[in-house]
Design a protein around this motif. Structure first.
Motif, PDB file in Angstrom:
ATOM      1  N   MET A 271      40.077  21.052   4.273  1.00 39.34           N
ATOM      2  CA  MET A 271      38.641  21.268   4.462  1.00 39.34           C
ATOM      3  C   MET A 271      37.888  20.033   3.966  1.00 39.34           C
ATOM      4  SD  MET A 271      38.063  25.262   3.380  1.00 39.34           S
ATOM      5  CE  MET A 271      37.745  24.847   1.687  1.00 39.34           C
ATOM      6  N   GLY A 272      36.802  19.729   4.670  1.00 37.85           N
ATOM      7  CA  GLY A 272      36.000  18.568   4.292  1.00 37.85           C
ATOM      8  C   GLY A 272      34.690  18.995   3.655  1.00 37.85           C
ATOM      9  N   ARG A 273      33.674  19.225   4.505  1.00 33.66           N
ATOM     10  CA  ARG A 273      32.316  19.461   4.005  1.00 33.66           C
ATOM     11  C   ARG A 273      32.214  20.566   2.949  1.00 33.66           C
ATOM     12  NH1 ARG A 273      32.008  18.377   9.401  1.00 33.66           N
ATOM     13  NH2 ARG A 273      30.663  16.679  10.122  1.00 33.66           N
ATOM     14  N   PRO A 274      32.985  21.686   3.054  1.00 36.74           N
ATOM     15  CA  PRO A 274      32.833  22.711   2.001  1.00 36.74           C
ATOM     16  C   PRO A 274      32.965  22.130   0.592  1.00 36.74           C
ATOM     17  CG  PRO A 274      34.097  23.608   3.818  1.00 36.74           C
ATOM     18  CD  PRO A 274      33.877  22.145   4.135  1.00 36.74           C
ATOM     19  N   PHE A 275      33.821  21.113   0.417  1.00 37.96           N
ATOM     20  CA  PHE A 275      33.961  20.537  -0.924  1.00 37.96           C
ATOM     21  C   PHE A 275      32.758  19.666  -1.291  1.00 37.96           C
ATOM     22  CE2 PHE A 275      38.412  21.599   0.017  1.00 37.96           C
ATOM     23  CZ  PHE A 275      38.628  22.435  -1.067  1.00 37.96           C
ATOM     24  N   ILE A 276      32.137  19.051  -0.282  1.00 39.94           N
ATOM     25  CA  ILE A 276      30.902  18.291  -0.564  1.00 39.94           C
ATOM     26  C   ILE A 276      29.823  19.249  -1.062  1.00 39.94           C
ATOM     27  CG2 ILE A 276      29.035  16.905   0.477  1.00 39.94           C
ATOM     28  CD1 ILE A 276      31.645  15.336   0.253  1.00 39.94           C
ATOM     29  N   TRP A 277      29.718  20.431  -0.404  1.00 38.03           N
ATOM     30  CA  TRP A 277      28.701  21.406  -0.851  1.00 38.03           C
ATOM     31  C   TRP A 277      29.055  21.859  -2.277  1.00 38.03           C
ATOM     32  CZ3 TRP A 277      26.655  19.191   2.726  1.00 38.03           C
ATOM     33  CH2 TRP A 277      26.876  19.365   4.080  1.00 38.03           C
ATOM     34  N   GLY A 278      30.348  22.024  -2.554  1.00 33.91           N
ATOM     35  CA  GLY A 278      30.771  22.412  -3.913  1.00 33.91           C
ATOM     36  C   GLY A 278      30.345  21.366  -4.932  1.00 33.91           C
ATOM     37  N   LEU A 279      30.561  20.094  -4.608  1.00 36.25           N
ATOM     38  CA  LEU A 279      30.171  19.006  -5.524  1.00 36.25           C
ATOM     39  C   LEU A 279      28.666  19.010  -5.763  1.00 36.25           C
ATOM     40  CD1 LEU A 279      32.158  15.829  -4.301  1.00 36.25           C
ATOM     41  CD2 LEU A 279      32.761  17.434  -6.126  1.00 36.25           C
ATOM     42  N   ALA A 280      27.907  19.157  -4.672  1.00 34.68           N
ATOM     43  CA  ALA A 280      26.441  19.087  -4.789  1.00 34.68           C
ATOM     44  C   ALA A 280      25.921  20.245  -5.637  1.00 34.68           C
ATOM     45  CB  ALA A 280      25.801  19.104  -3.405  1.00 34.68           C
ATOM     46  N   SER A 281      26.547  21.417  -5.511  1.00 39.07           N
ATOM     47  CA  SER A 281      26.074  22.593  -6.257  1.00 39.07           C
ATOM     48  C   SER A 281      26.549  22.599  -7.694  1.00 39.07           C
ATOM     49  CB  SER A 281      26.560  23.881  -5.592  1.00 39.07           C
ATOM     50  OG  SER A 281      25.967  24.020  -4.337  1.00 39.07           O
ATOM     51  N   GLY A 282      27.744  22.084  -7.950  1.00 33.84           N
ATOM     52  CA  GLY A 282      28.273  22.254  -9.308  1.00 33.84           C
ATOM     53  C   GLY A 282      29.375  21.299  -9.680  1.00 33.84           C
ATOM     54  N   SER A 283      29.381  20.087  -9.143  1.00 32.62           N
ATOM     55  CA  SER A 283      30.371  19.056  -9.509  1.00 32.62           C
ATOM     56  C   SER A 283      31.787  19.630  -9.487  1.00 32.62           C
ATOM     57  CB  SER A 283      30.031  18.444 -10.873  1.00 32.62           C
ATOM     58  OG  SER A 283      28.704  17.979 -10.855  1.00 32.62           O
ATOM     59  N   GLU A 284      32.568  19.344 -10.558  1.00 32.40           N
ATOM     60  CA  GLU A 284      33.967  19.799 -10.562  1.00 32.40           C
ATOM     61  C   GLU A 284      34.047  21.332 -10.489  1.00 32.40           C
ATOM     62  OE1 GLU A 284      36.245  18.370 -13.931  1.00 32.40           O
ATOM     63  OE2 GLU A 284      37.762  19.915 -13.612  1.00 32.40           O
ATOM     64  N   ALA A 285      33.184  22.022 -11.243  1.00 32.37           N
ATOM     65  CA  ALA A 285      33.212  23.496 -11.232  1.00 32.37           C
ATOM     66  C   ALA A 285      32.871  24.022  -9.835  1.00 32.37           C
ATOM     67  CB  ALA A 285      32.242  24.052 -12.259  1.00 32.37           C
TER      68      ALA A 285
END
Ligand SMILES: Cc1cc2nc3c(=O)[nH]c(=O)nc-3n(C[C@H](O)[C@H](O)[C@H](O)COP(=O)(O)O)c2cc1C
Length: 376
Positions: free
Chosen positions: A319-333
């Motif tokens: 998966m690509g973008r889902p991890f970008i959204w994860g980073l933007a919302s809460g970095s590593e967590a």
């Protein structure tokens, strides 16, 4: 199971869609456009997701699903979950530590992190952050082969397990939002693997986005299947070809003895009106049989998407973008929570479909509803 640190903000986000909505409020408009956009009319970008919706699961009953296991094997080694991180450039635009955050999340999930050629974190720094985590390096093929060789050597010296060659982007797709307003890397960031800037002309600094265009101009437009032989001489690491969509090319990949093929259309950022990835998976798996590992990405946002891809023959999804959204919302967590959500969704899809382990998923019918074409 990935355990999250309690984080009130993240608690409210329960699916990838929630993360995408949250990230759209956290990223600048220009950055959001860079991460989100597809090429031209974005037909392929949309189709990647809508194609998944056409495939439907036909569950099995009277099966003991009291205990389920979602671990699997990729390139001869275990992954705790068959979902990895696709290579994406510029992740430090989405969170302070960017690729380090995603890499740590992948390692904590027992999965695979793929580092982009155009990362804002170097090969060496990723290796320091996840010395024992599984990591692959994605490479674009530059006309100047000394650049490619140097990146390969650094990957080998730093414990990367495979080289992923992107074959769909020798020509760069036009993302209209970024054509209207070019995306620039903030001054404090740089394209980390080119510092010192190998191959860049004198006077070009490596944190200016124009370098990316420059580097793309440096890509080898004459690349043919011969490059696989060159790569196999250059390294003993397994070679994976990312961006395969045609069953004929999949067959050629087998003939050229690569370790794996990665079905991808670059998340709809390269050829617009190119076919969705999931729709090509059954034919590609049929063509290559069990001779080669097959991975896929593009539009995978839910555990049920992962399930369908595995049922149709993928060894692993990315998966690509889902991890970008994860980073933007809460970095590593945030990136860890994306893994946690997908893991929970995959597990519950397995329970409801009557499957207790990953290898049994292929025994479940998945039908393409308009045609009722089926995988069994
Ligand atoms: C912002 C962004 C940057 C990307 N950079 C790269 C890259 O450097 N190399 C590469 O092979 N693919 C790159 N890709 C494509 C991804 O590896 C992957 O194929 C795609 O994102 C999968 O689709 P998904 O975002 O729907 O999961 C990029 C994608 C995005 C969204």
């Amino acid at each position: 199971m990935v355990k999250l640190q309690p984080d009130k903000d993240l608690e409210k986000l329960v699916c990838v869609k929630d993360f995408a909505a949250d990230a759209s409020n956290k990223l600048s408009k220009n950055a959001l456009e860079y991460f989100q956009s597809g090429a031209d009319d974005e037909v392929t970008l949309r189709e990647n997701s809508t194609a998944f919706q056409r495939w439907k699961i036909i569950p099995r009953v009277f099966r003991d699903v009291s205990k389920r296991k979602i671990s699997s094997t990729v390139l001869g080694k275990e992954v705790s979950i068959p979902v990895g991180v696709s290579p994406m450039g510029f992740q430090r635009v989405a969170s302070f530590e960017g690729e380090i955050d995603t890499a740590k999340a992948a390692a904590a999930a027992g999965s695979i992190f793929t580092l982009s050629t155009f990362a804002t974190t170097s090969i060496e720094d990723v290796a320091k952050a996840i010395p024992n985590g599984r990591k692959w390096l994605q490479l674009f093929i530059f006309a100047n082969k000394a650049i490619v060789e140097s990146l390969i050597r650094r990957a080998e010296e730093n414990g990367f397990e495979a080289i992923v060659i992107t074959v769909d982007s020798q020509y760069v797709g036009k993302r209209r939002a970024n054509a209207r307003k070019p995306f620039k890397l903030p001054r404090h960031l740089k394209i980390a693997n080119f510092d010192p800037p190998i191959g860049l002309p004198e006077g070009v600094v490596s944190n200016d986005f124009s370098n990316i265009s420059h580097l793309h101009n440096d890509l080898d437009f004459r690349m043919t299947w011969d490059i696989v032989h060159w790569l196999k001489k250059a390294t003993k690491l397994p070679i994976i070809l990312k961006g395969i969509l045609s069953p004929k090319d999949a067959e050629l990949a087998v003939e050229n003895c690569v370790a794996g093929i990665w079905i991808s259309n670059h998340g709809g950022r390269a050829l617009d009106h190119g076919i969705s990835t999931i729709d090509m998976l059954p034919q590609i798996r049929e063509k290559v049989g069990n001779k080669i590992e097959v991975y896929i990405d593009g539009g995978i946002h839910k555990g049920s998407d992962v399930f369908k891809a595995l049922a149709l023959g993928a060894n692993m999804v990315f998966m690509g973008r889902p991890f970008i959204w994860g980073l933007a919302s809460g970095s590593e967590a945030g990136a860890k929570k994306i893994f946690e959500i997908i893991e929970e969704e995959l597990d519950s899809t397995m329970a409801l479909a009557g499957v207790k382990c990953i290898s049994a998923i292929k025994d479940v019918y998945v039908a393409n509803t308009p045609t009722m074409r089926c995988n069994l």
